[in-house]
Design a protein around this motif. Structure first.
Motif, PDB file in Angstrom:
ATOM      1  N   LYS A   1      -4.417   7.583  -3.635  1.00  0.00           N
ATOM      2  CA  LYS A   1      -3.047   7.217  -3.279  1.00  0.00           C
ATOM      3  C   LYS A   1      -2.866   7.212  -1.751  1.00  0.00           C
ATOM      4  O   LYS A   1      -2.203   8.086  -1.182  1.00  0.00           O
TER       5      LYS A   1
ATOM      6  N   ASP B   1       0.354   7.043 -17.730  1.00  0.00           N
ATOM      7  CA  ASP B   1       0.402   5.928 -16.779  1.00  0.00           C
ATOM      8  C   ASP B   1       0.408   4.577 -17.479  1.00  0.00           C
ATOM      9  O   ASP B   1       0.947   3.598 -16.953  1.00  0.00           O
TER      10      ASP B   1
ATOM     11  N   ALA C   1       5.141   0.497 -15.824  1.00  0.00           N
ATOM     12  CA  ALA C   1       4.741  -0.794 -15.265  1.00  0.00           C
ATOM     13  C   ALA C   1       3.966  -0.652 -13.956  1.00  0.00           C
ATOM     14  O   ALA C   1       2.983  -1.361 -13.715  1.00  0.00           O
ATOM     15  N   ARG C   2       4.389   0.270 -13.108  1.00  0.00           N
ATOM     16  CA  ARG C   2       3.757   0.385 -11.784  1.00  0.00           C
ATOM     17  C   ARG C   2       2.403   1.087 -11.828  1.00  0.00           C
ATOM     18  O   ARG C   2       1.668   1.084 -10.833  1.00  0.00           O
ATOM     19  N   THR C   3       2.043   1.712 -12.943  1.00  0.00           N
ATOM     20  CA  THR C   3       0.787   2.468 -13.010  1.00  0.00           C
ATOM     21  C   THR C   3      -0.185   1.951 -14.071  1.00  0.00           C
ATOM     22  O   THR C   3      -1.270   2.493 -14.224  1.00  0.00           O
ATOM     23  N   GLN C   4       0.198   0.907 -14.785  1.00  0.00           N
ATOM     24  CA  GLN C   4      -0.636   0.405 -15.885  1.00  0.00           C
ATOM     25  C   GLN C   4      -1.971  -0.159 -15.424  1.00  0.00           C
ATOM     26  O   GLN C   4      -2.916  -0.233 -16.204  1.00  0.00           O
TER      27      GLN C   4
ATOM     28  N   ARG D   1      -3.869   1.114 -12.987  1.00  0.00           N
ATOM     29  CA  ARG D   1      -4.719   2.102 -12.329  1.00  0.00           C
ATOM     30  C   ARG D   1      -6.097   2.143 -12.991  1.00  0.00           C
ATOM     31  O   ARG D   1      -6.233   1.913 -14.197  1.00  0.00           O
TER      32      ARG D   1
ATOM     33  N   ARG E   1      13.226   3.823 -10.798  1.00  0.00           N
ATOM     34  CA  ARG E   1      12.110   3.718 -11.745  1.00  0.00           C
ATOM     35  C   ARG E   1      12.501   4.307 -13.100  1.00  0.00           C
ATOM     36  O   ARG E   1      11.644   4.743 -13.875  1.00  0.00           O
TER      37      ARG E   1
ATOM     38  N   ASP F   1      10.653   3.182 -16.304  1.00  0.00           N
ATOM     39  CA  ASP F   1       9.266   3.652 -16.342  1.00  0.00           C
ATOM     40  C   ASP F   1       9.200   5.094 -16.844  1.00  0.00           C
ATOM     41  O   ASP F   1       8.395   5.424 -17.725  1.00  0.00           O
TER      42      ASP F   1
ATOM     43  N   ARG G   1      17.129   2.397  -4.164  1.00  0.00           N
ATOM     44  CA  ARG G   1      16.094   1.826  -3.299  1.00  0.00           C
ATOM     45  C   ARG G   1      16.506   1.892  -1.824  1.00  0.00           C
ATOM     46  O   ARG G   1      15.670   2.134  -0.941  1.00  0.00           O
TER      47      ARG G   1
END
Length: 302
Positions: A10, A64, A68-71, A73, A183, A186, A261
């Motif tokens: 990361k 994860d 959506a943001r970690t699929q 990895r 998020r 998620d 955000r």
């Protein structure tokens, strides 16, 4: 393949911690910089943080896949196996802890171990999945790097170290709650009980504003206790008021994700400015100032 391994660490988180550890180091150095100690501390902290992130990737690989943001990895897709990731994490962590222990001091290494244990052990293994208070406890690990930088120089856990820990821990809260809001889907999909999921977005928004205020109050204490000057004080009051103004003036807009955000973006700016200004506008102890005056030509001619 090398990029996949790099992403396990990361890099964004590692870089962010580089900024804060530098701020803590320079605050304690008060203008007298030991370059070997500085680079050893920065590299050591970076390695420990990278190790913690790799361990976190291993631990979170089952949840994860729901976000959506970690699929994508590597451990989720299986392009890197768990054994290789664990070996990597252990090597990074061992190198980082040894560097801090040998070149800095046992206290700095101990603070690093404390932050690592909170993030990997308490937060990743248990609190993240089971408690709404995971963010609060986890904030201690996020605040560890600047404290490590401070202790690497001072070799003592004094009032300055406690204040740095308090300030950066409080900063973590609105920063993290903002992420938990934009998020939301998620976290909900992965059944992670962050505040916005467990108690609703309205509760998360209220606490976000409250923690911004708490952060601002805590940040001023570095000046009132003699660690920083008035330039720091003015800058941090201005930054906090701006952060608070955006939070309150746009509080009732319909798009909660957009509100969050915006606050998240400001939080990055705030912590960057905080780290920079406390590194620049430090104050030397009264004893050092008095000694310098006594050694000056004017004093010798009296």
């Amino acid at each position: 393949m090398l990029k996949r391994y790099l992403l396990l660490t990361k890099p964004g988180i590692v870089f962010g911690n580089l900024i804060s550890v530098t701020g803590g180091f320079f605050l304690a150095s008060k203008g007298s910089i030991d370059l070997l100690l500085f680079f050893a501390t920065v590299i050591g902290v970076s390695l420990v943080v990278a190790s913690g992130c790799v361990f976190n990737n291993v631990i979170d690989r089952d949840i994860d896949e729901y976000m959506a943001r970690t699929q994508k990895r590597a451990l989720v897709e299986g392009t890197i196996d768990v054994r290789s990731a664990l070996i990597m994490a252990c090597l990074l962590g061992t190198a980082g802890f040894l560097l801090l222990l040998i070149v800095a001091n046992p206290l700095a290494a101990g603070v690093a171990l404390f932050g690592f244990a909170i993030y990997v052990g308490a937060y990743s293994l248990w609190l993240k999945r089971h408690s709404v208070h995971g963010t609060l406890i986890g904030s201690l690990s996020g605040a560890a790097p600047p404290v490590i930088g401070y202790c690497a120089v001072s070799n003592q856990f004094d009032l300055g170290a406690w204040l740095v820990l308090l300030i950066f821990s409080l900063w973590q809260m609105p920063h993290s709650y903002a992420i938990a809001i934009f998020r939301l889907e998620d976290y909900r999909a992965a059944s992670i009980p962050v505040l916005s999921v467990a108690r609703g977005v309205a509760s998360a928004k209220r606490q976000t504003v409250a923690y911004i205020v708490a952060f601002g109050v805590a940040a001023t204490l570095l000046t009132f206790t003699g660690y920083t000057g008035y330039v720091y004080l003015v800058v941090m009051i201005a930054m906090t008021l701006y952060w608070l103004y955006i939070a309150i003036s746009r509080y009732h807009q319909n798009d909660n994700a957009r509100w969050a955000r915006q606050l998240f973006g400001i939080s990055i700016l705030v912590v960057t400015v905080l780290s920079a200004v406390m590194a620049i506008d430090y104050q030397k102890p009264a004893s050092e100032t008095t000694a310098a005056r006594l050694d000056s030509p004017a004093s010798l001619n009296v």
